[in-house]
Write a protein that holds these residues in place. Structure first.
Motif, PDB file in Angstrom:
ATOM      1  N   UNK A 121       1.684   5.014  -7.620  1.00 17.71           N
ATOM      2  CA  UNK A 121       1.900   5.408  -6.222  1.00 17.71           C
ATOM      3  C   UNK A 121       2.083   6.911  -6.120  1.00 17.71           C
ATOM      4  N   UNK A 127       3.232   9.994   5.126  1.00 18.19           N
ATOM      5  CA  UNK A 127       1.783   9.987   4.992  1.00 18.19           C
ATOM      6  C   UNK A 127       1.205  10.751   6.179  1.00 18.19           C
ATOM      7  N   UNK A 128      -0.075  11.111   6.081  1.00 17.08           N
ATOM      8  CA  UNK A 128      -0.724  11.809   7.184  1.00 17.08           C
ATOM      9  C   UNK A 128      -0.756  10.892   8.421  1.00 17.08           C
ATOM     10  N   UNK A 187      -7.751   0.990  -5.040  1.00 17.29           N
ATOM     11  CA  UNK A 187      -6.431   0.525  -4.586  1.00 17.29           C
ATOM     12  C   UNK A 187      -5.909  -0.588  -5.481  1.00 17.29           C
ATOM     13  N   UNK A 204      -5.895  11.995   3.125  1.00 17.49           N
ATOM     14  CA  UNK A 204      -6.664  11.452   4.234  1.00 17.49           C
ATOM     15  C   UNK A 204      -8.122  11.909   4.256  1.00 17.49           C
ATOM     16  N   UNK A 229      -5.987   7.204  -1.527  1.00 17.49           N
ATOM     17  CA  UNK A 229      -6.390   7.424  -0.131  1.00 17.49           C
ATOM     18  C   UNK A 229      -5.175   7.545   0.791  1.00 17.49           C
ATOM     19  N   UNK A 230      -4.044   6.977   0.376  1.00 19.18           N
ATOM     20  CA  UNK A 230      -2.839   7.110   1.211  1.00 19.18           C
ATOM     21  C   UNK A 230      -2.319   8.547   1.128  1.00 19.18           C
ATOM     22  N   UNK A 267       3.855  -8.080  -8.136  1.00 18.69           N
ATOM     23  CA  UNK A 267       3.553  -7.069  -7.115  1.00 18.69           C
ATOM     24  C   UNK A 267       4.492  -7.257  -5.926  1.00 18.69           C
ATOM     25  N   UNK A 303      -2.027   2.150   8.693  1.00 11.52           N
ATOM     26  CA  UNK A 303      -0.964   1.261   8.190  1.00 11.52           C
ATOM     27  C   UNK A 303      -0.396   0.410   9.331  1.00 11.52           C
ATOM     28  N   UNK A 327     -10.548   9.236   3.894  1.00 12.22           N
ATOM     29  CA  UNK A 327     -10.820   8.434   5.088  1.00 12.22           C
ATOM     30  C   UNK A 327     -11.893   9.105   5.944  1.00 12.22           C
ATOM     31  N   UNK A 346       0.834  -1.215   0.000  1.00 14.54           N
ATOM     32  CA  UNK A 346       0.000   0.000   0.000  1.00 14.54           C
ATOM     33  C   UNK A 346       0.864   1.260   0.000  1.00 14.54           C
ATOM     34  N   UNK A 392      -1.078   5.587  -3.534  1.00 17.51           N
ATOM     35  CA  UNK A 392      -2.501   5.320  -3.683  1.00 17.51           C
ATOM     36  C   UNK A 392      -3.280   6.566  -3.281  1.00 17.51           C
ATOM     37  N   UNK A 399      -2.528  -0.443  -7.575  1.00 18.67           N
ATOM     38  CA  UNK A 399      -1.455  -1.413  -7.341  1.00 18.67           C
ATOM     39  C   UNK A 399      -1.127  -2.140  -8.646  1.00 18.67           C
ATOM     40  N   UNK A 456      -3.375   8.140   8.509  1.00 15.79           N
ATOM     41  CA  UNK A 456      -3.054   7.082   7.541  1.00 15.79           C
ATOM     42  C   UNK A 456      -1.964   6.169   8.111  1.00 15.79           C
ATOM     43  N   UNK A 494       7.221  -3.678 -12.247  1.00 19.53           N
ATOM     44  CA  UNK A 494       6.213  -2.994 -13.065  1.00 19.53           C
ATOM     45  C   UNK A 494       6.768  -2.673 -14.437  1.00 19.53           C
TER      46      UNK A 494
END
Lengths: 212, 212, 212
Positions: free
Chosen positions: B56, A115-116, B47, B64, B60-61, C51, A123, B67, A52, B58, B51, A119, C56
């Protein structure tokens, strides 16, 4: 760093043991099946976190020692199976410690990817629980995190505590110690007193009307 | 772009609501379980697309806010649960719109990675359906896309329409509008008239012969 | 390289056929469901390997021909369904060859990413088995690799043989030929004589004591 690495290896082995014991309950799997499930339980959460985050190489791909520790855990489980079953309570303590540690180390790793904070907490929680989720999906069970005592939410709470402490003027060791203890404490109390989160919604049984 | 972002956020919230309602039907999950399933339903498809594309970070990553929208959707579901159950038809309309929009935006995103058009259509479909597939796998059901009315195939059809329009001299808005309408239309008609794709193959019952 | 590519395409089509046949056994899926499962069975293993390696673009994302081969495989399955059911043994031979080939090619690909040899062997095995694991999870079955005759372990054994040969002064073709034969041979012998790995542990039935 050395100590952290040793702790991670120990956690990896413990997760493999608990995965193997859980796998063995289901439909008499063979050696390969148990090893596979132990492996997924052990490295699944960290792998999902890393995928992720896009954090390559994955830690077990870069470091085969983790695989050997997993295999050692499976062999150990085989040799001392009945002992381990009797030591269920001790195992629970170690498993809870492992989950707590993986959560906070996972949160730290995510923070390193900028990341925030929230988040990062997600993780961290994923690092700890996703291996078990994958184990349950593979053995065709509804994941334990949806059914049992407070578990994933303890991880999330601990990760949030870590983030709060992290904004203060404390040493890393202090932040780690407190937040790991929070997760461990919540988990132990929840299991001892069978605490669970409130159910979401009870669907009202619809009024019976003829022909409905 | 602003409007697209607002639409995406709205879709994210709607998917969380439909995920939470679906999750709640199963085995009385607690608040955490419902939130987790709502989250996976909502961000799972995007996601998986990202992926698979190696895109990258993602979405939502990196953001935030998505979320928070999901959490708001879950809280909203809790507060207005019985209202939502009664508004099933309205929800279906919004859900179908969300699926249609996610498909086309997902297709566009994949095209930006210079994949072949048909691959982009698959990526678009994955954006829309994979969250629901993961929700069904986690709650131990056979994914709804294999059982129900035309659903994923409507997404794929709409994505292909988008790709066809895209080769013509049309504005982006026109392409979006038409292809989203195609998905939405197929979906609504399919559900209203219970249309489904033909079954693949009926296995012939083998001739009974003694001792077989 | 040309020959290898043709072999890969053939394997992709064969996996789609076996996936479609397996999918069709479950709950009468429609055309879309069967195609989806055939697709996942066929490209799932390689996608998971890529993955995990961070390799990639994924091969099917970069090369839509693989998708067309899968679709051709599904159409072929539909047209010749009853013939294919009768050719079960022939199909098994091709399936075993496909698994063997995917394992070794997957191992080679992982080695090119400079992972440790044992990790490469795991990646090779994943290439061959993970599509089937995902198929089984999606159709709500316990993955076949935990239940049946020696399967994944044959792949792992063959990959290890390849790695051993690779350290010697042999041509690539020789290494490939021998290790593919090892996997194929183990698999055929295991199915013919119904060999399976030993069960991990039998949990002792606890002594009945009143009130227990």
């Amino acid at each position: 760093m050395q100590i952290q690495y040793l702790l991670e290896l120990t956690g990896t082995g413990l997760f493999a043991i608990s995965g193997a014991i859980a796998a063995n309950k289901k439909s008499k799997p063979d050696w390969f099946g148990v090893t596979f499930i132990g492996f997924i339980t052990s490295i699944g959460g960290g792998s999902i976190r890393d995928i992720l985050l896009g954090s390559y190489p994955l830690s077990w791909v870069a470091d085969e020692k983790r695989i050997y520790v997993i295999i050692a855990g499976i062999v150990f489980t085989s040799l001392f199976f009945n002992v381990l079953l009797r030591l269920r309570k001790t195992l629970f303590i170690f498993d809870s410690l492992g989950i707590a540690m993986f959560t906070i180390l996972g949160t730290e790793k995510a923070l390193a990817y900028h990341v925030a904070p929230f988040i990062a907490a997600i993780m961290g929680m994923f690092s700890a629980i996703m291996g078990g989720v994958m184990r349950d999906v593979l053995t065709n069970e509804i994941p334990v995190i949806f059914r049992k005592e407070i578990y994933a939410s303890a991880c999330l709470a601990g990760a949030l505590v870590y983030l709060a402490l992290n904004t203060m003027d404390l040493s890393r060791n202090m932040c780690l110690l407190v937040s790991v203890s929070v997760i461990f404490g919540i988990r132990v109390v929840a299991v001892k007193y069978r605490l669970s989160l409130p159910q979401f919604k009870r669907e009202k049984v619809p009024e019976t009307d003829d022909g409905g």
